[in-house]
Motif scaffolding. Structure first.
Motif, mmCIF file in Angstrom:
data_model
loop_
_atom_site.group_PDB
_atom_site.id
_atom_site.type_symbol
_atom_site.label_atom_id
_atom_site.label_comp_id
_atom_site.label_asym_id
_atom_site.label_seq_id
_atom_site.Cartn_x
_atom_site.Cartn_y
_atom_site.Cartn_z
ATOM 1 N N ARG A 180 0.832 -1.205 0.000
ATOM 2 C CA ARG A 180 0.000 0.000 0.000
ATOM 3 C C ARG A 180 0.866 1.255 0.000
ATOM 4 O O ARG A 180 0.529 2.258 -0.642
ATOM 5 C CB ARG A 180 -0.925 -0.007 1.220
ATOM 6 N N MET A 181 1.975 1.201 0.717
ATOM 7 C CA MET A 181 2.890 2.350 0.727
ATOM 8 C C MET A 181 3.466 2.597 -0.658
ATOM 9 O O MET A 181 3.587 3.749 -1.100
ATOM 10 C CB MET A 181 4.005 2.101 1.747
ATOM 11 N N ILE A 182 3.792 1.511 -1.367
ATOM 12 C CA ILE A 182 4.324 1.652 -2.729
ATOM 13 C C ILE A 182 3.273 2.262 -3.650
ATOM 14 O O ILE A 182 3.570 3.170 -4.445
ATOM 15 C CB ILE A 182 4.801 0.297 -3.268
ATOM 16 N N VAL A 183 2.019 1.788 -3.546
ATOM 17 C CA VAL A 183 0.955 2.304 -4.404
ATOM 18 C C VAL A 183 0.758 3.804 -4.179
ATOM 19 O O VAL A 183 0.641 4.580 -5.138
ATOM 20 C CB VAL A 183 -0.361 1.552 -4.143
ATOM 21 N N MET A 184 0.755 4.234 -2.927
ATOM 22 C CA MET A 184 0.508 5.647 -2.635
ATOM 23 C C MET A 184 1.748 6.506 -2.917
ATOM 24 O O MET A 184 1.621 7.681 -3.276
ATOM 25 C CB MET A 184 0.077 5.819 -1.178
ATOM 26 N N PHE A 185 2.924 5.929 -2.775
ATOM 27 C CA PHE A 185 4.151 6.684 -3.037
ATOM 28 C C PHE A 185 4.419 6.808 -4.536
ATOM 29 O O PHE A 185 5.060 7.766 -4.984
ATOM 30 C CB PHE A 185 5.339 5.997 -2.350
ATOM 31 N N ALA A 186 3.910 5.854 -5.313
ATOM 32 C CA ALA A 186 4.224 5.813 -6.742
ATOM 33 C C ALA A 186 3.778 7.072 -7.469
ATOM 34 O O ALA A 186 4.450 7.526 -8.403
ATOM 35 C CB ALA A 186 3.587 4.580 -7.381
ATOM 36 N N GLY A 187 2.635 7.657 -7.069
ATOM 37 C CA GLY A 187 2.161 8.868 -7.732
ATOM 38 C C GLY A 187 3.117 10.044 -7.568
ATOM 39 O O GLY A 187 3.620 10.585 -8.562
ATOM 40 N N PRO A 188 3.411 10.472 -6.321
ATOM 41 C CA PRO A 188 4.384 11.553 -6.132
ATOM 42 C C PRO A 188 5.755 11.224 -6.704
ATOM 43 O O PRO A 188 6.439 12.113 -7.221
ATOM 44 C CB PRO A 188 4.449 11.698 -4.599
#
Length: 433
Positions: free
Chosen positions: A125-133
């Motif tokens: 989940r951290m990767i998914v949310m970090f991927a945008g920025p």
């Protein structure tokens, strides 16, 4: 022609903005699909849908208001304490939590039980949310470094712009020479405008920053090798100690701060200089540091922004600027009296700066920003590890939905700030020269 170029500049920036938003959401989309999360929608913009097309299980589209974008993932929040995904409450705060939880499940289909966002491991989940920025950061770095290495940047050079006539402290209220003032060491040595300094005290000069430091470390006799009219000349100067503006370590100056250092007495000329990869990366690092400091200083700039929007105060050059203000600057860039290549480079820098700001802003550990979801997943991972260490039952997923009341307050603050910036951008915009 001026109006046409202004409109063209605004359109170019708007296209760059749209690409940046789509690129950001692509980061979320690609990693969500990589981890098997179902994504019903991928949209650029907000409001009414202008165009959309469904490919597989995802609807891709463009909406009317181009100030953002989103992807819709099912199961963003875990079920409530009773295991249900919808419930009602008379409490307005509780209602916010339940509305957010219900929205996360409104498109749930048979077979989606194992494809929900909250069921993935915290690190995923951290990767998914970090991927945008992160996509915005990548785009900013690629543009910044690419422009600096190919187009070059307007920077101070080792060529002489002007030669000081006499010795006057930098802290002095005037740059005019008093009657008893001595000639500057540069003037006494015969340094002239357009001289290119290639060596100082026998050491080759790489750039203005190195030359500035060499000069400031030196007092007494020194040799200066210059290129003048295609030939090299060696000049002899006698440097003195004088009060000069404090250096920022990169060739620039710290406003309002002074130090005693070696003084030669000339102003470097500016020019467009291509940067090496190392110089570009170093400059990029400085930009990130400046961006972080600007973000920290943002609350303190609200009073000045208010006075600029609703009072008679001038708009400061470092004032926060929104999408409308940036688009307006894009129009001004198209009209600058500089070579076309530098207009392109400046426009690219503007888009890159927007992407860097988008990365830094989204990394704030606050809901509804991406950083808030990253912080929630990190906290869940930590408390699960602690539970295993003390041999306690797994506490389960951290319910980020319980933070929605705070998220609404923060979102309200962001909206108010955005409106304030919008008014300032319209009535008292930041202007460039």
């Amino acid at each position: 022609m001026t109006t046409l170029m202004t409109v063209l500049g605004i359109v170019v920036f708007a296209v760059g903005l749209g690409i940046s938003i789509a690129w950001h959401e692509l980061g979320h989309l690609s990693t969500a699909k990589l981890f098997g999360i179902r994504v019903p929608q991928y949209m650029v913009g907000f409001g009414p849908t202008i165009f959309s097309r469904k490919r597989g299980e995802t609807e891709y589209g463009i909406k009317a208001i181009p100030f953002g974008g989103f992807i819709r993932m099912i199961g963003m929040f875990p079920p409530g304490d009773d295991g249900k995904v919808t419930q009602r409450s008379t409490s307005p705060w509780r209602g916010m939590i339940e509305d957010a939880r219900s929205a996360a499940y409104e498109e749930l289909q048979p077979g989606d039980e194992t494809r929900m966002f909250y069921t993935r491991a915290p690190w995923k989940r951290m990767i998914v949310m970090f991927a945008g920025p992160f996509m915005n950061l990548v785009l900013a770095v690629v543009i910044f470094v690419g422009v600096m290495m190919s187009f070059g940047v307007n920077t101070q050079t080792t060529s002489v712009g002007t030669v000081s006539a006499c010795v006057v402290p930098a802290s002095s209220a005037t740059d005019k020479c008093p009657k008893d003032a001595k000639d500057s060491p540069a003037k006494a040595a015969g340094l002239q405008p357009r001289d290119k300094i290639v060596a100082f005290n026998g050491h080759r000069v790489a750039d203005w920053s190195d030359l500035q430091q060499d000069i400031r470390r030196t007092t007494g006799p020194a040799t200066i090798t210059v290129e003048r009219d295609g030939a090299r000349k060696t000049l002899h100067a006698n440097l003195i100690t004088n009060k000069v503006a404090k250096s920022d370590g990169n060739g620039g100056y710290v406003q309002g701060q002074y130090v005693s250092a070696g003084f030669l007495g000339f102003t470097p000329a500016n020019g467009v200089v291509k940067q090496s990869l190392g110089q570009s990366v170093d400059r990029m690092g400085t930009m990130v540091e400046d961006g972080v400091q600007s973000l920290i200083a943002l609350p303190g700039k609200v009073p000045d922004l208010w006075n600029a929007a609703f009072g008679d105060a001038p708009r400061k050059a470092d004032s926060p600027m929104g999408v409308v203000g940036a688009a307006r600057v894009g129009g001004e860039v198209a009209n600058l009296d500089i070579p076309p290549s530098q207009r392109v480079a400046t426009m690219l820098f503007l888009v890159a700066g927007f992407n860097l700001s988008l990365f830094l802003f989204n990394m704030l550990p606050l809901l509804p920003l991406d950083g808030g979801h990253i912080a929630g997943a990190a906290w869940e991972s930590l408390r699960r590890r602690l539970a295993r260490l003390v041999r306690r039952p797994d506490p389960g997923p951290f319910d980020v939905a319980k933070m929605m009341p705070v998220a609404y307050v923060i979102a309200g603050i962001f909206i108010c700030f955005t409106l304030l910036v919008l008014v300032a951008d319209v009535v008292n915009p930041v202007r460039i020269s």
